[in-house]
Design a protein around this motif. Structure first.
Motif, PDB file in Angstrom:
ATOM      1  N   GLY A 204       6.119  10.351   3.157  1.00 22.64           N
ATOM      2  CA  GLY A 204       5.945   8.998   2.651  1.00 22.64           C
ATOM      3  C   GLY A 204       4.678   8.318   3.105  1.00 22.64           C
ATOM      4  O   GLY A 204       4.340   7.243   2.592  1.00 22.64           O
ATOM      5  N   ALA A 205       3.941   8.895   4.065  1.00 25.16           N
ATOM      6  CA  ALA A 205       2.688   8.297   4.511  1.00 25.16           C
ATOM      7  C   ALA A 205       1.623   8.443   3.431  1.00 25.16           C
ATOM      8  O   ALA A 205       1.490   9.506   2.812  1.00 25.16           O
ATOM      9  CB  ALA A 205       2.215   8.957   5.807  1.00 25.16           C
TER      10      ALA A 205
ATOM     11  N   GLY B  68       9.434   9.417  -5.902  1.00 25.34           N
ATOM     12  CA  GLY B  68       9.161   9.213  -7.312  1.00 25.34           C
ATOM     13  C   GLY B  68       8.806   7.799  -7.726  1.00 25.34           C
ATOM     14  O   GLY B  68       8.670   7.511  -8.913  1.00 25.34           O
ATOM     15  N   VAL B  69       8.639   6.891  -6.757  1.00 23.63           N
ATOM     16  CA  VAL B  69       8.247   5.515  -7.056  1.00 23.63           C
ATOM     17  C   VAL B  69       6.731   5.435  -7.172  1.00 23.63           C
ATOM     18  O   VAL B  69       6.004   6.013  -6.363  1.00 23.63           O
ATOM     19  CB  VAL B  69       8.750   4.559  -5.954  1.00 23.63           C
ATOM     20  N   VAL B  70       6.235   4.721  -8.185  1.00 26.15           N
ATOM     21  CA  VAL B  70       4.796   4.527  -8.353  1.00 26.15           C
ATOM     22  C   VAL B  70       4.366   3.282  -7.592  1.00 26.15           C
ATOM     23  O   VAL B  70       4.846   2.177  -7.864  1.00 26.15           O
ATOM     24  CB  VAL B  70       4.415   4.386  -9.836  1.00 26.15           C
TER      25      VAL B  70
ATOM     26  N   SER C 192      -1.724   2.343 -13.001  1.00 32.61           N
ATOM     27  CA  SER C 192      -2.324   3.424 -12.236  1.00 32.61           C
ATOM     28  C   SER C 192      -1.868   3.289 -10.793  1.00 32.61           C
ATOM     29  O   SER C 192      -1.721   2.179 -10.281  1.00 32.61           O
ATOM     30  CB  SER C 192      -3.848   3.342 -12.306  1.00 32.61           C
ATOM     31  N   GLY C 193      -1.627   4.413 -10.139  1.00 27.19           N
ATOM     32  CA  GLY C 193      -1.184   4.338  -8.755  1.00 27.19           C
ATOM     33  C   GLY C 193      -0.820   5.687  -8.190  1.00 27.19           C
ATOM     34  O   GLY C 193      -1.110   6.732  -8.780  1.00 27.19           O
ATOM     35  N   PHE C 194      -0.177   5.662  -7.025  1.00 29.61           N
ATOM     36  CA  PHE C 194       0.256   6.865  -6.341  1.00 29.61           C
ATOM     37  C   PHE C 194       1.769   6.987  -6.430  1.00 29.61           C
ATOM     38  O   PHE C 194       2.498   6.003  -6.271  1.00 29.61           O
ATOM     39  CB  PHE C 194      -0.169   6.835  -4.873  1.00 29.61           C
ATOM     40  N   ILE C 195       2.230   8.198  -6.682  1.00 28.09           N
ATOM     41  CA  ILE C 195       3.666   8.454  -6.741  1.00 28.09           C
ATOM     42  C   ILE C 195       4.112   8.899  -5.353  1.00 28.09           C
ATOM     43  O   ILE C 195       3.584   9.864  -4.801  1.00 28.09           O
ATOM     44  CB  ILE C 195       3.992   9.538  -7.782  1.00 28.09           C
TER      45      ILE C 195
ATOM     46  N   GLU D  32      -5.888  12.220  -2.449  1.00 25.64           N
ATOM     47  CA  GLU D  32      -5.272  11.015  -1.895  1.00 25.64           C
ATOM     48  C   GLU D  32      -3.882  10.880  -2.489  1.00 25.64           C
ATOM     49  O   GLU D  32      -3.677  11.087  -3.685  1.00 25.64           O
ATOM     50  CB  GLU D  32      -6.127   9.787  -2.220  1.00 25.64           C
ATOM     51  N   GLY D  33      -2.923  10.543  -1.660  1.00 28.12           N
ATOM     52  CA  GLY D  33      -1.563  10.388  -2.145  1.00 28.12           C
ATOM     53  C   GLY D  33      -0.580  10.347  -0.996  1.00 28.12           C
ATOM     54  O   GLY D  33      -0.945  10.210   0.175  1.00 28.12           O
ATOM     55  N   PHE D  34       0.701  10.495  -1.344  1.00 32.99           N
ATOM     56  CA  PHE D  34       1.767  10.399  -0.352  1.00 32.99           C
ATOM     57  C   PHE D  34       2.146  11.780   0.176  1.00 32.99           C
ATOM     58  O   PHE D  34       2.193  12.758  -0.572  1.00 32.99           O
ATOM     59  CB  PHE D  34       3.000   9.732  -0.963  1.00 32.99           C
TER      60      PHE D  34
END
Length: 396
Positions: A206-207, A67-69, A60-63, A170-172
């Motif tokens: 990317g933030a 495209g990197v998790v 589980s995570g943010f992309i 929440e994310g990039f």
């Protein structure tokens, strides 16, 4: 709640990241995963140092914008090929349909096959088309690059195109043009009137951010934008005063600590792998690392560890107020007044002893925003900071 982004076997042994000793990377189903020793939570026997090729993991995570998790949680579920369960999300490409209701398409480097018995959710097999963002679950073939799908579900990217008074994502950051025009997880955001935390935070592609506001026709009109990628600035070692399970908060040393789905929670006292927030009780000795949220005067926990009781109570965080007057100095850390007295020992960021006058002197002394650690040694009460035996500026 654990909602995995991708599931499948690790393709090669994780390798150290070239620029960060706390990070390692590996690939699952053609997707690059980056894990962090301090901020990634591990379940099911997984560990930062112990993961190997052919371990089947749920991630589980943010992309991010390329495209990197960025993994927030990794659970070990088996070993390939004994366990060939797989799950991935992505855009449908190169769709080829057959008259009998079967077909195949690509998600990245993985070729997905479906048959007449494959279950479709939120769309029909007839409506499936290139460019759809879907989740596919099924069985990975032995070669590791083809998936026989049992389920295919249409996924909504971002928050959708409806309207809500209260929305949060929440994310990039991606497709950044200005504070009034960027995206987070596929949702358009207008933060032209938002309050930024910390003040002066500059948005870039990317933030990692958390955005709150209202959704109007699919555009999130932000009230607040918080930097979620800043380094932890709070550390606490003490016993819990109270727990609110409904709000997922605890109070420790007078500080309200909030936990969310990304908080890493571990039990070093009993080594209970199932230990979670609901198991925390008043009186438990915890080590907490987190981020100070001045707008709400709370700390967002990155990591919570239960351990055996220690003798020294510690509070570390940014200085939020200080004063030097005729009655002596006053100091607050994350809005908590520090009980200074004539016996308090002071240290600078080089661990050199300083007098009270030097420590609070201007210039050269402690300043608002400095990270300062306070230690109550051999504390009489583990739930309170009764005395400030040592006060030290921490090295950045």
């Amino acid at each position: 709640m654990f909602d995995d982004t991708i599931e499948g076997p690790i393709e090669n042994d994780p390798v150290d990241a070239p620029l960060d000793a706390l990070e390692k990377s590996f690939s699952v189903l053609g997707t690059l995963i980056i894990m962090n020793e301090e901020t990634t939570a591990f379940d099911g026997g997984a560990s930062f140092a112990g993961l190997l090729a052919d371990d089947v993991v749920e991630v589980s995570g943010f992309i991010d914008d390329i495209g990197v998790v960025r993994a927030t949680r990794i659970r070990l579920v088996g070993m390939f090929p004994d366990n060939r369960d797989a799950e991935l999300r992505g855009l449908v490409l190169n769709l080829d349909k057959n008259p009998d209701g079967s077909g195949d398409f690509s998600i990245g480097t993985i070729l997905v096959h479906y048959v007449a018995s494959t279950d479709f959710s939120d769309l029909t097999r007839e409506a499936l088309t290139d460019g759809d963002f879907i989740e596919a679950k099924g069985t990975l073939r032995i070669a590791g690059d083809e998936l026989d799908a049992d389920e295919i579900e249409l996924e909504i990217q971002g928050l959708g195109d409806e309207s809500f008074d209260d929305a949060e994502i929440e994310g990039f950051v991606s497709n950044f043009e200005s504070n009034a025009s960027f995206e987070v997880n596929g949702t358009p955001v207008d933060a032209s009137a938002a309050v930024f935390d910390p003040p002066g935070f500059v948005l870039t592609d990317g933030a990692l951010v958390e955005v709150e506001g209202r959704l109007e026709n699919g555009v999130l009109l932000a009230d607040t934008v918080e930097d979620e990628d800043e380094a932890e600035d709070v550390k606490i070692k003490a016993a819990v005063s109270s727990v609110d399970l409904a709000e997922q908060t605890i109070v420790i040393l007078g500080v309200t600590i909030s936990a969310d789905g990304e908080t890493r929670i571990e039990d070093d006292r009993n080594n209970d792998e199932s230990f979670g927030f609901d198991d925390i009780e008043a009186g438990d000795w915890l080590e907490i690392r987190g981020l100070w949220r001045p707008n709400s005067s709370t700390v967002l926990a990155i990591r919570i560890e239960r351990d055996t009781d220690e003798d020294d109570v510690r509070l570390e965080g940014p200085v939020t107020s200080l004063d030097m007057d005729m009655n002596g100095p006053t100091l607050s850390i994350i809005d908590q007044p520090i009980p200074l007295d004539d016996d308090t020992l002071y240290f600078d960021d080089l661990e050199q002893s300083r007098t009270e006058a030097e420590f609070f002197g201007d210039p050269g002394g402690v300043m608002i925003g400095d990270i300062v650690q306070v230690k109550d040694k051999s504390a009489a009460a583990l739930q309170t900071l009764t005395e400030a035996d040592e006060v030290a500026i921490e090295d950045d």
